[in-house]
Design a protein around this motif. Structure first.
Motif, mmCIF file in Angstrom:
data_model
loop_
_atom_site.group_PDB
_atom_site.id
_atom_site.type_symbol
_atom_site.label_atom_id
_atom_site.label_comp_id
_atom_site.label_asym_id
_atom_site.label_seq_id
_atom_site.Cartn_x
_atom_site.Cartn_y
_atom_site.Cartn_z
ATOM 1 N N PRO A 72 0.870 -1.219 0.078
ATOM 2 C CA PRO A 72 -0.011 0.034 -0.011
ATOM 3 C C PRO A 72 0.880 1.250 0.059
ATOM 4 C CG PRO A 72 -0.581 -1.424 1.746
ATOM 5 C CD PRO A 72 0.678 -2.055 1.243
ATOM 6 N N ASP A 73 0.542 2.271 -0.867
ATOM 7 C CA ASP A 73 1.427 3.295 -0.968
ATOM 8 C C ASP A 73 1.466 4.324 0.497
ATOM 9 O OD1 ASP A 73 -1.112 4.719 -1.162
ATOM 10 O OD2 ASP A 73 -0.704 5.264 -3.320
ATOM 11 N N THR A 74 0.399 3.860 1.390
ATOM 12 C CA THR A 74 0.286 4.754 2.669
ATOM 13 C C THR A 74 1.389 4.202 3.295
ATOM 14 O OG1 THR A 74 -1.375 3.007 3.404
ATOM 15 C CG2 THR A 74 -2.203 4.994 2.445
ATOM 16 N N GLU A 75 2.337 2.964 2.904
ATOM 17 C CA GLU A 75 3.378 2.591 4.072
ATOM 18 C C GLU A 75 4.575 3.242 3.424
ATOM 19 O OE1 GLU A 75 3.335 -1.791 4.404
ATOM 20 O OE2 GLU A 75 1.160 -1.903 4.766
ATOM 21 N N ILE A 76 4.592 3.980 2.335
ATOM 22 C CA ILE A 76 6.023 4.599 1.983
ATOM 23 C C ILE A 76 6.163 5.630 2.992
ATOM 24 C CG2 ILE A 76 6.891 5.897 0.427
ATOM 25 C CD1 ILE A 76 4.966 4.675 -1.733
ATOM 26 N N LYS A 77 7.141 5.685 3.662
ATOM 27 C CA LYS A 77 7.784 6.584 4.604
ATOM 28 C C LYS A 77 8.363 7.763 3.953
ATOM 29 C CE LYS A 77 6.530 3.980 8.148
ATOM 30 N NZ LYS A 77 5.214 3.904 8.414
ATOM 31 N N LEU A 78 7.825 8.872 4.152
ATOM 32 C CA LEU A 78 8.380 10.010 3.500
ATOM 33 C C LEU A 78 9.384 10.918 4.515
ATOM 34 C CD1 LEU A 78 5.275 11.532 1.864
ATOM 35 C CD2 LEU A 78 6.993 10.088 0.804
#
Length: 160
Positions: A72-78
């Motif tokens: 899920p792209d929500t798991e990408i840590k920015l």
């Protein structure tokens, strides 16, 4: 053993009047990003963590890879520190990753990517191309102990 995947953001556009941090991908970037992501997801193990610069072009590239790896792209840590063009902050961010992460994938910018690949890998790359992927393994148990490792894969979009 730790494995690091490094991806330089895909080709960005200069035709919009926006600040550098908000530059989007251009047509080539929108083609190369998903193509590279699909290729890498087909041959490399899924990463434990995806970290990206918070610049639009890097975030967009990270989303292509997350989708290809079914993460899920929500798991990408920015991380704003990865909006780094030299490489010192990139190294600092990598060294701060928890030891439970064995395979880390980072998305960032040049010259930080080229500097890192040439400083920590054993394959000389003149310039890490846009959307290019590099994988380096390290004989370490903790990211804090980062030392030069072995480059196990490098591919640019034009090589596909």
């Amino acid at each position: 053993m730790k494995t690091l995947y490094l991806v330089r953001h895909a080709k960005s556009s200069w035709k919009f009047d926006v600040i550098d941090h908000e530059r989007p991908l251009n047509e080539r970037g929108l083609e190369d990003g998903p193509k590279m992501a699909a290729h890498i997801a087909a041959i490399m193990p899924k990463p434990d963590l995806l970290m990206s610069s918070d610049a639009l072009r890097a975030k967009t590239t990270a989303v292509f890879f997350a989708k290809a790896f079914t993460i899920p792209d929500t798991e990408i840590k920015l991380n704003h520190k990865m909006y780094d063009f030299e490489g010192r902050d990139l190294v600092e961010v990598i060294k701060s990753v928890g030891d439970e992460v064995d395979t880390l994938m980072v998305f960032g910018h040049n010259n930080a990517m080229t500097n890192f690949v040439n400083s920590y890998g054993d394959l000389r790359v003149d310039n890490v191309a846009t959307a290019a992927f590099t994988a380096i393994t390290f004989e370490i148990h903790s990211w804090q102990d980062l030392i030069p490792g072995k480059t196990i894969y490098h591919k640019a979009p034009k090589e596909l």
